[in-house]
Design a protein around this motif. Structure first.
Motif, short mmCIF file in Angstrom:
data_model
loop_
_atom_site.label_atom_id
_atom_site.label_comp_id
_atom_site.label_asym_id
_atom_site.label_seq_id
_atom_site.Cartn_x
_atom_site.Cartn_y
_atom_site.Cartn_z
N GLY A 88 0.62 -1.24 -0.28
CA GLY A 88 0.52 0.44 0.19
C GLY A 88 0.55 1.16 0.60
O GLY A 88 2.23 1.80 -0.43
N ILE A 89 0.50 2.50 0.98
CA ILE A 89 1.04 3.39 0.52
C ILE A 89 2.51 3.83 1.74
O ILE A 89 2.53 4.38 2.52
CB ILE A 89 0.27 4.84 0.70
N GLN A 90 2.53 1.95 2.22
CA GLN A 90 3.52 2.46 3.67
C GLN A 90 4.60 2.80 4.02
O GLN A 90 5.22 3.35 4.21
CB GLN A 90 3.69 0.68 4.34
N PRO A 91 5.57 2.76 2.49
CA PRO A 91 6.42 3.43 2.07
C PRO A 91 6.45 4.83 2.24
O PRO A 91 7.61 5.47 2.23
CB PRO A 91 7.00 2.51 0.69
N GLN A 92 5.82 5.31 1.31
CA GLN A 92 5.25 6.98 1.57
C GLN A 92 5.52 7.10 3.16
O GLN A 92 6.06 8.51 2.78
CB GLN A 92 4.41 6.65 0.34
N LEU A 93 4.69 6.78 3.44
CA LEU A 93 4.46 7.35 5.13
C LEU A 93 5.82 7.19 6.24
O LEU A 93 5.83 7.98 6.62
CB LEU A 93 3.24 6.21 5.59
N SER A 94 6.30 5.87 5.55
CA SER A 94 7.68 5.60 6.65
C SER A 94 8.88 6.63 6.36
O SER A 94 9.29 7.44 6.61
CB SER A 94 7.95 4.48 6.03
N ALA A 95 8.53 6.91 5.32
CA ALA A 95 9.38 7.97 4.27
C ALA A 95 9.47 9.17 4.94
O ALA A 95 10.16 10.21 5.73
CB ALA A 95 9.58 8.05 2.82
N LEU A 96 8.15 9.66 5.74
CA LEU A 96 7.49 10.65 5.73
C LEU A 96 8.08 11.16 7.87
O LEU A 96 8.84 11.66 7.92
CB LEU A 96 6.00 11.23 5.62
N GLU A 97 7.47 9.70 7.64
CA GLU A 97 8.08 9.69 9.04
C GLU A 97 9.55 9.48 10.02
O GLU A 97 9.80 10.31 11.43
CB GLU A 97 6.84 8.28 10.14
N LEU A 98 10.55 9.15 9.24
CA LEU A 98 11.95 8.94 9.46
C LEU A 98 12.60 10.23 9.09
O LEU A 98 12.74 10.07 9.97
CB LEU A 98 12.23 7.75 8.18
N LEU A 99 11.58 10.92 8.66
CA LEU A 99 11.99 12.09 8.95
C LEU A 99 12.72 12.86 10.65
O LEU A 99 13.67 13.79 11.12
CB LEU A 99 11.16 13.59 8.14
N VAL A 100 11.86 12.46 11.23
CA VAL A 100 11.45 12.51 12.77
C VAL A 100 12.08 11.49 13.26
O VAL A 100 12.22 11.35 14.39
CB VAL A 100 10.29 12.98 13.47
N TYR A 101 12.55 10.92 12.86
CA TYR A 101 13.39 9.41 13.59
C TYR A 101 15.07 9.36 13.16
O TYR A 101 16.12 10.34 12.66
CB TYR A 101 13.56 8.33 13.08
N PRO A 102 16.19 9.22 15.03
CA PRO A 102 17.92 8.93 14.65
C PRO A 102 17.81 8.09 13.71
O PRO A 102 17.11 6.71 13.70
CB PRO A 102 17.70 8.75 15.99
N SER A 103 18.43 7.66 13.02
CA SER A 103 18.95 6.54 12.21
C SER A 103 19.34 5.06 13.18
O SER A 103 19.96 5.57 14.67
CB SER A 103 20.02 6.19 11.38
N SER A 104 18.32 3.68 13.03
CA SER A 104 18.51 2.77 13.52
C SER A 104 20.17 3.01 13.57
O SER A 104 20.49 2.39 15.28
CB SER A 104 18.33 1.67 13.23
N ASP A 105 20.96 3.25 13.07
CA ASP A 105 22.67 2.96 13.32
C ASP A 105 23.29 3.43 14.35
O ASP A 105 24.18 3.33 15.13
CB ASP A 105 23.65 3.45 11.19
#
Length: 200
Positions: A88-105
């Motif tokens: 579905g649109i999970q990839p697009q939503l994830s791309a937006l949401e990750l803007l406020v996450y620190p990277s897992s690394d």
């Protein structure tokens, strides 16, 4: 007969390296919002300045931007897009949401440092985010809030339609300094505003 309709420009959220300004990625808004709400709060000298300071400003205004964007899988589903059929649109939503996450690394590296007894661990730095709304209005921002309302789902419960509300604060030279990519972008934005004002 030639097509004389204007080329539709899409708004976008851009990510760049905060130290070099090298582009890291972009998220094009699928549909341009019908409206954008902007708020500007002057930075006066104090709550109750005396007469000698009543017209003085400490710096650029604190500007906030709010926009609502729609994300819809209809066109991609009709085209048989493999990712959309699967997620579905999970990839697009994830791309937006990750803007406020620190990277897992970085999260993992900080945890390792804490386990090794490192005394001071610096807060995690994110990429510099830009809001691009026409070629004349590109400004550095910090996303202060993302609200996602998922409205429809496929049989696997993947979201296929959502409304996203983005609340952003413009980063000005008081926030980032002059001698940074963000500072240069902000000054270009303000000088653009001054140029537009002269056309009024």
């Amino acid at each position: 007969m030639p097509d004389i309709s204007p080329i539709l420009r899409k708004g976008a959220i851009l990510s760049v390296d905060p130290n070099t300004g090298v582009p890291l990625g972009k998220i094009l808004l699928q549909y341009n919002p019908d409206s954008i709400t902007r708020s500007l709060k002057p930075q006066s000298v104090g709550e109750q300045p005396d007469r000698t300071e009543v017209l003085r400003l400490k710096g650029p205004p604190i500007e906030t931007i709010k926009c609502e964007a729609e994300i819809d899988a209809t066109d991609l589903l009709a085209q048989g897009d493999a990712n959309t059929l699967a997620f579905g649109i999970q990839p697009q939503l994830s791309a937006l949401e990750l803007l406020v996450y620190p990277s897992s690394d970085v999260l993992i590296a900080n945890e390792v440092l804490s386990l090794l007894g490192t005394i001071e661990i610096l807060p995690m730095e994110s990429a510099l985010t830009l809001f691009a709304w026409s070629k004349n209005r590109i400004t550095p921002i910090r996303i202060t809030d993302i609200e996602v309302m998922e409205e429809a789902f496929d049989p696997q419960l993947n979201p296929i339609r959502a409304k996203v509300t983005l609340n952003m604060r413009v980063l000005n030279v008081n926030d980032v300094g002059f001698l940074t990519p963000a500072g240069a972008l902000y000054m270009a934005y303000q000088i653009g505003q001054e140029t537009m004002a002269q056309l009024s």
